[in-house]
Every structure is written in C-alpha cells, then in structure tokens.
Enzyme design. Structure first.
Site, PDB file in Angstrom:
ATOM      1  CB  THR A  33     113.262 -57.197 -43.423  1.00  0.00           C
ATOM      2  OG1 THR A  33     113.206 -58.591 -43.701  1.00  0.00           O
ATOM      3  CG2 THR A  33     113.658 -56.419 -44.667  1.00  0.00           C
ATOM      4  CG  HIS A  48     120.852 -65.030 -41.892  1.00  0.00           C
ATOM      5  ND1 HIS A  48     120.610 -64.868 -43.231  1.00  0.00           N
ATOM      6  CD2 HIS A  48     120.090 -66.078 -41.500  1.00  0.00           C
ATOM      7  CE1 HIS A  48     119.735 -65.774 -43.634  1.00  0.00           C
ATOM      8  NE2 HIS A  48     119.400 -66.520 -42.597  1.00  0.00           N
TER       9      HIS A  48
END
EC number: 2.7.1.156
Length: 173
Positions: A33, A48
């Site tokens: 998101t 990430h």
C-alpha cells in the site's frame, strides 16, 4: 485464517508476516500500500521488495484495498497486505474526503467473505502521547478504530516487539 500483525516501526512485523506467508505453502500475493513520496520511503520500499521471494505476486494498491483483496483471494492463495496504516494515510490525504469511509467499510465487509489465507500488517500508533496536530490526532484515532474492527474479524492477532511475536488473540505463533 485471518491474521492481524501489529507493531511499531522496525518491530519485525513485516518479517513475521512474510515468514507466515512463506510457511503457508500457498501461492502468495503481496499487496503493498506504500507510495514512495520521498527518497527515504523509496529506500524502505526497495528494502521490502528485495526481501520478498521473486515468485510472489506483488500488487501495489494505495487506495482500493477491498477491491484488490476480492479480485486476488482464492482458496489456494495467501494474501499479505503491508500495511494498513499506510493505506489509511493514503486515504486521509486523498482528494476525496468521503473515500475513507467507503473504503474502510468495504474492507471490513469483505474480510469475512474472502477465501484463502489473509495476513494484514499494521503499525500500532496508539501507544504514545496524543499528537498535537488535528490530522495526526485523526490518524491515530482512525488507526485505533480500524485495528479494533479488524481484530474482531481475525482469528489471530499478534503484537510484535523487538522481533518477538506476542499473541493477543488466537493460537500463539
């Protein structure tokens, strides 16, 4: 199975969620998101991405989370959402002030209907002092209310501190 994994910044919550997704034995869709609004956030996103297995499907959805969950969920799939508080931030800052209510309700409504494994990651923001600014206070309030509503709908809720999972609801990890 629906998991909510809460924790502070750099608490290990994302690593825990990624481990659970990998151990599920299911095909994984990672729903990110975050939006890279600056260089530092861009580096966090890159970190990430680099950590995730290449065979995981990655979708970037900053606003329409419920629609993405509905389209991706299936019995043999694990959906990992990282993270709800960034999604909330995106909605609080978007041009349509009504969108937050609609997207939140859509998410809460769909959670109980989704097939497969669902892992939701979110930052616990309510453990500190009450923020000074109006938007900051609203963010902390909205995050707290969202976490309560999602925790009701999840079979397991885990709070992560210093990389250690602390069970709040359901079977310990």
């Amino acid at each position: 199975m629906r998991d909510l994994i809460l924790g502070g910044a750099r608490s290990g919550k994302s690593r825990l969620a990624e481990r659970l997704a990998a151990e599920s034995g299911l095909a994984v869709s990672y729903i990110a998101t975050a939006q890279a609004g600056d260089g530092e956030m861009g580096r966090r996103i890159a970190e990430h991405r680099a950590r995730r297995p290449a065979h995981w499907r990655t979708l970037e959805e900053p606003l329409a989370l419920a629609a993405t969950l509905r389209s991706e969920a299936e019995a043999g799939r694990c959906l990992l959402v990282d993270c709800l508080t960034l999604w909330l931030t995106n909605l609080l800052l978007c041009d349509d002030p009504q969108r937050l209510d609609g997207e939140r309700e859509a998410l809460l409504e769909c959670l109980g209907e989704l097939p497969g494994r669902i892992i939701l990651v979110s930052n616990e923001t309510g453990l500190g002092v009450v923020p000074l600014g109006e938007l900051s206070r609203r963010y902390v309030d909205e995050a707290g209310w969202l976490h309560q509503a999602i925790a009701e709908r999840c079979e397991r809720v885990t709070f992560t501190v210093a990389g250690l999972p602390m069970p709040l609801k359901g079977e310990p990890l």
